[in-house]
Scaffold this active site. Structure first.
Site, short mmCIF file in Angstrom:
data_model
loop_
_atom_site.label_atom_id
_atom_site.label_comp_id
_atom_site.label_asym_id
_atom_site.label_seq_id
_atom_site.Cartn_x
_atom_site.Cartn_y
_atom_site.Cartn_z
N LYS A 56 0.89 -1.17 0.00
CA LYS A 56 0.00 0.00 0.00
C LYS A 56 0.91 1.21 0.00
O LYS A 56 1.51 1.55 1.01
CB LYS A 56 -0.92 0.02 1.23
N GLY A 89 -7.35 9.52 9.28
CA GLY A 89 -7.63 9.70 10.70
C GLY A 89 -8.62 10.80 11.01
O GLY A 89 -8.87 11.08 12.19
N ALA A 129 -9.08 5.72 3.83
CA ALA A 129 -8.92 6.85 4.75
C ALA A 129 -10.15 7.74 4.81
O ALA A 129 -10.77 8.04 3.78
CB ALA A 129 -7.72 7.71 4.42
N GLY A 130 -10.49 8.14 6.01
CA GLY A 130 -11.50 9.17 6.23
C GLY A 130 -12.86 8.69 6.69
O GLY A 130 -13.66 9.48 7.17
N ASN A 176 -8.90 2.19 9.35
CA ASN A 176 -8.16 1.85 10.57
C ASN A 176 -8.72 2.60 11.78
O ASN A 176 -9.31 2.04 12.69
CB ASN A 176 -6.67 2.13 10.37
N THR A 177 -8.59 3.93 11.74
CA THR A 177 -8.94 4.72 12.92
C THR A 177 -10.41 4.61 13.28
O THR A 177 -10.76 4.65 14.47
CB THR A 177 -8.56 6.20 12.69
#
Lengths: 77, 267
Positions: free
Chosen positions: B109, B170, B196-197, B218-219
């Protein structure tokens, strides 16, 4: 800067950004054992060259000023 | 596949990247969990097969081991190493090669970050790194902006998948530009995975409704009060959004249309 007066038998590679004194003639394999790091669990880069074949670690003799990076996988996104 | 989607008509085309069929359209990261145990339970609840990891120096001055691999059953997950934290193409290529030397696979990635505050990608450097790594035999999944032209250039450069952001890493702001995401998906032949986001389940659902092939997050899991429950919610949301996309939504109208017959009313 730390005192560099090591015994004539020692060499000082830079391991993960820090100078470490090891006995002259030490290999990267010796260094990993001294650090209690399993070679199978890490990837080693020696003077910017990745050591792809881990069996070579025991024959790669360290010299003062050598750069050794020992990396592994950590959590990330 | 969850029970809720195992119904007639819920079939889907396989999710394939670089010839590998993946069993989940949800990919998850392994960072920022409170404990390895929580991470493992959340990943399990997410149903993800692809899990991302980062390359970092082994901490030689501490007894604690921050390595993630002892916690991830290698037969169960497909490791996707990232180049997070790299701010130029050369560093990203170096990290990718270090990761490959671990011996799991040739996927990466690819992230080349251009700005510390927003963590937005340096797309020019990203293209350079993509070309280098593709030539070196890597399967490159390129994290990029929600910009069609960059996405097309990445595909031309040989990226196996293009990963536009929903919003900054994040941030949890959700998909800020559904039009861009939709357009990228329409125009590319390689899989499009939003990375992301995404902040909560509705974000994931809306993202999948744009027709993209998958989501990486992830976050949104790690920073939830209950990551395991959120992981379960995200699994359902990704499935729901995917099924809604395949079902084809009704047209939007500016005026009401009754759902019940207008004939047969009492005098």
């Amino acid at each position: 800067m730390m005192e560099r007066a090591v015994s004539p038998d020692g060499v000082i590679p830079v391991v993960n950004g820090e100078e470490r004194t090891v006995a002259a003639g030490s290999t990267i394999g010796d260094l990993l054992r001294e650090l209690s790091v399993s070679a199978a669990a890490v990837v080693v880069e020696h003077n910017r060259e990745i050591v792809r074949d881990r069996s070579r670690l025991d024959s790669m003799v360290l010299a003062t000023g050598d750069s050794v990076e020992i990396v592994h996988f950590v959590g990330g996104g | 596949m969850t029970e809720s989607t195992m119904i007639a008509g819920a079939t889907d085309t396989p999710f394939v990247i670089a010839g590998r069929t993946l069993r989940s359209r949800l990919m998850v990261g392994t960072g920022k969990y409170k404990s390895p145990d929580e991470m493992v339970r959340a990943i399990d609840a997410s149903g993800a097969e692809v899990v991302t990891v980062a390359v970092r120096r082994v901490n030689l001055n501490r007894d604690t081991d921050d390595g993630v691999l002892p916690h991830l059953a290698p037969a169960r997950y497909f490791l996707l190493s990232n180049t997070a934290g790299c701010y130029n193409a050369a560093d990203a290529v170096r990290y990718a090669r270090l990761a490959r030397a671990a011996g799991f696979n040739e996927w990466v990635k690819l992230e080349v970050i251009g700005d510390q505050d927003t963590l937005l990608p340096d797309t020019a450097a990203l293209l350079v790194a993509t070309k280098t790594l593709v030539a070196d035999g890597f399967v490159v999944l390129a994290y990029t902006n929600d910009d069609l032209i960059t996405a097309l250039r990445l595909e031309d450069a040989g990226a196996a998948a293009v990963m536009p952001l929903a919003s900054p890493i994040g941030s949890g702001l959700g998909v800020l530009n559904p039009y861009s995401i939709r357009t990228i998906k329409h125009r590319l032949s390689v899989p499009v995975i939003v990375d992301a986001g995404v902040g909560t389940a509705s974000d994931a659902c809306i993202t999948m409704e744009q027709g993209v092939d998958g989501i990486l997050m992830n976050t949104a899991l790690a920073a939830a009060d209950d990551p395991v429950r959120m992981a379960h919610a995200m699994r359902l949301a990704v499935d729901a959004g995917r099924q809604a996309h395949l079902a084809g939504r009704m047209p939007r109208r500016e005026v009401a249309v009754p759902s019940s017959p207008s004939v047969g009313m009492l005098e």
